[in-house]
Design a protein around this motif. Sequence first.
Motif, PDB file in Angstrom:
ATOM      1  N   MET A 262     -37.274  45.315   0.945  1.00 49.46           N
ATOM      2  CA  MET A 262     -35.835  45.321   0.705  1.00 49.46           C
ATOM      3  C   MET A 262     -35.545  44.699  -0.660  1.00 49.46           C
ATOM      4  O   MET A 262     -36.034  43.625  -0.971  1.00 49.46           O
ATOM      5  N   THR A 263     -34.754  45.380  -1.473  1.00 47.89           N
ATOM      6  CA  THR A 263     -34.428  44.885  -2.801  1.00 47.89           C
ATOM      7  C   THR A 263     -33.303  43.867  -2.739  1.00 47.89           C
ATOM      8  O   THR A 263     -32.317  44.060  -2.036  1.00 47.89           O
ATOM      9  N   GLU A 264     -33.478  42.779  -3.469  1.00 48.34           N
ATOM     10  CA  GLU A 264     -32.423  41.779  -3.591  1.00 48.34           C
ATOM     11  C   GLU A 264     -31.842  41.896  -4.997  1.00 48.34           C
ATOM     12  O   GLU A 264     -32.560  42.126  -5.968  1.00 48.34           O
ATOM     13  N   PHE A 265     -30.538  41.735  -5.100  1.00 52.34           N
ATOM     14  CA  PHE A 265     -29.861  41.892  -6.377  1.00 52.34           C
ATOM     15  C   PHE A 265     -29.428  40.527  -6.900  1.00 52.34           C
ATOM     16  O   PHE A 265     -28.777  39.752  -6.197  1.00 52.34           O
ATOM     17  N   SER A 266     -29.816  40.243  -8.136  1.00 49.96           N
ATOM     18  CA  SER A 266     -29.382  39.018  -8.781  1.00 49.96           C
ATOM     19  C   SER A 266     -28.095  39.312  -9.553  1.00 49.96           C
ATOM     20  O   SER A 266     -27.670  40.448  -9.670  1.00 49.96           O
ATOM     21  N   GLY A 267     -27.479  38.280 -10.059  1.00 50.26           N
ATOM     22  CA  GLY A 267     -26.289  38.455 -10.877  1.00 50.26           C
ATOM     23  C   GLY A 267     -24.988  38.291 -10.130  1.00 50.26           C
ATOM     24  O   GLY A 267     -23.917  38.350 -10.734  1.00 50.26           O
ATOM     25  N   ALA A 268     -25.055  38.072  -8.797  1.00 52.34           N
ATOM     26  CA  ALA A 268     -23.827  37.928  -8.021  1.00 52.34           C
ATOM     27  C   ALA A 268     -23.397  36.466  -7.885  1.00 52.34           C
ATOM     28  O   ALA A 268     -22.370  36.179  -7.289  1.00 52.34           O
ATOM     29  N   THR A 269     -24.181  35.567  -8.425  1.00 52.97           N
ATOM     30  CA  THR A 269     -23.878  34.148  -8.286  1.00 52.97           C
ATOM     31  C   THR A 269     -22.760  33.728  -9.240  1.00 52.97           C
ATOM     32  O   THR A 269     -22.489  34.397 -10.245  1.00 52.97           O
ATOM     33  N   ASP A 270     -22.153  32.610  -8.927  1.00 50.07           N
ATOM     34  CA  ASP A 270     -21.068  32.068  -9.748  1.00 50.07           C
ATOM     35  C   ASP A 270     -21.657  31.527 -11.053  1.00 50.07           C
ATOM     36  O   ASP A 270     -22.501  30.623 -11.021  1.00 50.07           O
ATOM     37  N   PRO A 271     -21.234  32.056 -12.212  1.00 48.49           N
ATOM     38  CA  PRO A 271     -21.813  31.575 -13.476  1.00 48.49           C
ATOM     39  C   PRO A 271     -21.588  30.092 -13.704  1.00 48.49           C
ATOM     40  O   PRO A 271     -22.402  29.439 -14.376  1.00 48.49           O
ATOM     41  N   ASP A 272     -20.499  29.545 -13.173  1.00 46.79           N
ATOM     42  CA  ASP A 272     -20.242  28.119 -13.345  1.00 46.79           C
ATOM     43  C   ASP A 272     -21.258  27.270 -12.595  1.00 46.79           C
ATOM     44  O   ASP A 272     -21.461  26.096 -12.929  1.00 46.79           O
TER      45      ASP A 272
ATOM     46  N   PRO B 154     -46.073  39.456  -7.262  1.00 44.38           N
ATOM     47  CA  PRO B 154     -45.604  40.794  -6.882  1.00 44.38           C
ATOM     48  C   PRO B 154     -44.240  40.809  -6.214  1.00 44.38           C
ATOM     49  O   PRO B 154     -43.581  41.859  -6.187  1.00 44.38           O
ATOM     50  N   TRP B 155     -43.773  39.684  -5.717  1.00 45.17           N
ATOM     51  CA  TRP B 155     -42.440  39.625  -5.108  1.00 45.17           C
ATOM     52  C   TRP B 155     -41.333  39.915  -6.119  1.00 45.17           C
ATOM     53  O   TRP B 155     -40.198  40.232  -5.721  1.00 45.17           O
ATOM     54  N   LEU B 156     -41.642  39.853  -7.416  1.00 42.93           N
ATOM     55  CA  LEU B 156     -40.656  40.214  -8.431  1.00 42.93           C
ATOM     56  C   LEU B 156     -40.151  41.643  -8.233  1.00 42.93           C
ATOM     57  O   LEU B 156     -39.015  41.961  -8.607  1.00 42.93           O
ATOM     58  N   CYS B 157     -40.990  42.510  -7.659  1.00 39.88           N
ATOM     59  CA  CYS B 157     -40.583  43.892  -7.424  1.00 39.88           C
ATOM     60  C   CYS B 157     -39.421  43.982  -6.445  1.00 39.88           C
ATOM     61  O   CYS B 157     -38.728  45.000  -6.393  1.00 39.88           O
ATOM     62  N   GLN B 158     -39.217  42.944  -5.656  1.00 40.54           N
ATOM     63  CA  GLN B 158     -38.156  42.956  -4.658  1.00 40.54           C
ATOM     64  C   GLN B 158     -36.822  42.473  -5.220  1.00 40.54           C
ATOM     65  O   GLN B 158     -35.830  42.437  -4.496  1.00 40.54           O
ATOM     66  N   VAL B 159     -36.802  42.098  -6.488  1.00 43.31           N
ATOM     67  CA  VAL B 159     -35.570  41.596  -7.104  1.00 43.31           C
ATOM     68  C   VAL B 159     -35.151  42.548  -8.216  1.00 43.31           C
ATOM     69  O   VAL B 159     -35.895  42.772  -9.172  1.00 43.31           O
ATOM     70  N   SER B 160     -33.963  43.105  -8.102  1.00 44.93           N
ATOM     71  CA  SER B 160     -33.433  43.959  -9.159  1.00 44.93           C
ATOM     72  C   SER B 160     -33.060  43.108 -10.364  1.00 44.93           C
ATOM     73  O   SER B 160     -32.444  42.046 -10.227  1.00 44.93           O
ATOM     74  N   ARG B 161     -33.421  43.615 -11.556  1.00 47.81           N
ATOM     75  CA  ARG B 161     -33.070  42.902 -12.781  1.00 47.81           C
ATOM     76  C   ARG B 161     -32.014  43.662 -13.575  1.00 47.81           C
ATOM     77  O   ARG B 161     -31.884  43.481 -14.775  1.00 47.81           O
ATOM     78  N   VAL B 162     -31.246  44.502 -12.873  1.00 48.16           N
ATOM     79  CA  VAL B 162     -30.167  45.215 -13.541  1.00 48.16           C
ATOM     80  C   VAL B 162     -29.160  44.212 -14.117  1.00 48.16           C
ATOM     81  O   VAL B 162     -28.640  44.386 -15.220  1.00 48.16           O
ATOM     82  N   ARG B 163     -28.881  43.168 -13.340  1.00 50.27           N
ATOM     83  CA  ARG B 163     -28.046  42.067 -13.822  1.00 50.27           C
ATOM     84  C   ARG B 163     -28.908  40.798 -13.794  1.00 50.27           C
ATOM     85  O   ARG B 163     -28.904  40.056 -12.820  1.00 50.27           O
ATOM     86  N   PRO B 164     -29.643  40.554 -14.855  1.00 47.62           N
ATOM     87  CA  PRO B 164     -30.665  39.510 -14.830  1.00 47.62           C
ATOM     88  C   PRO B 164     -30.071  38.099 -14.909  1.00 47.62           C
ATOM     89  O   PRO B 164     -28.943  37.914 -15.374  1.00 47.62           O
TER      90      PRO B 164
END
Length: 263
Positions: free
Chosen positions: A1-11, A125-135
């Motif tokens: 299952m892919t997890e997406f980064s970039g949804a966290t609060d920038p602050d 290899p777990w890096l494959c499970q994290v999308s870097r579209v929004r790094p």
Amino acid sequence: MTEFSGATDPDRILPLLWRHKNARRAATGRPPRLNVDAVVAAGITLADAEGLEAASMAKVAARLGVATMTLYTYVPSRAELVELMVDEVLGSRRLPGPDDERPAHWRDQIQLYADCTIAMYREHPWLCQVSRVRPPLGPGTLRESEYVLSTLGGLPVASRNTAAVTITMFVTGAARQEGENAQLRRAGGQSNDDWWSRRGQLWEDWFDVGQHPAMTELWHAGGFDRGPDRQAADAFGYGLRLLLDGIERQSSETTGLRSSPMP
């Protein structure tokens, strides 16, 4: 299952990603028993050994010997933890900085980036499970961008970032495939070559020669004699050479540089 980064609060996430910038060391006093670095390192260790899903707040806390709620004092949630883990691993590649010695030719510098990136995905290899579209916009991410851009100083400014993004996309795509292969080998103990060899019945019982003339011609010419792992490695080298040839040609046409167009 892919997890997406970039949804966290920038602050919340940016101060954690850049926690070492202008950090002050206490002159006196006992160092804290736990810190963000230790939490991130524990998460990476668990993910390396058991996969990304193992890097839960509860398991990380147990590894560190603290209550789960204590962990939230250092990292607000698992989403932030994953972003911190990704950026930490990205920054662990031995890419030369602005003042460091590096290969003389720009193509060798790109090759170094490619080798380090593929090795990184094999090791983690777990890096494959994290999308870097929004790094995660931390030091690891920016170090990668700075390094690739620094190899392309001979290109016109208007096309420099496009070339850098193209190289990064190509290399990361191949590296992610290596990471997926590593995940499958760890999960089942089976190599790609073994997987394909166990499906040899396909060619005898199900393959339709008339519907696949190009594949049949190549088969008889020995084009499939190398195993899939070797073919993937050859394809990556072939593609990278063509990509860099194109960049070199563009640089020569626009700047007049011929033999070594980049610094």
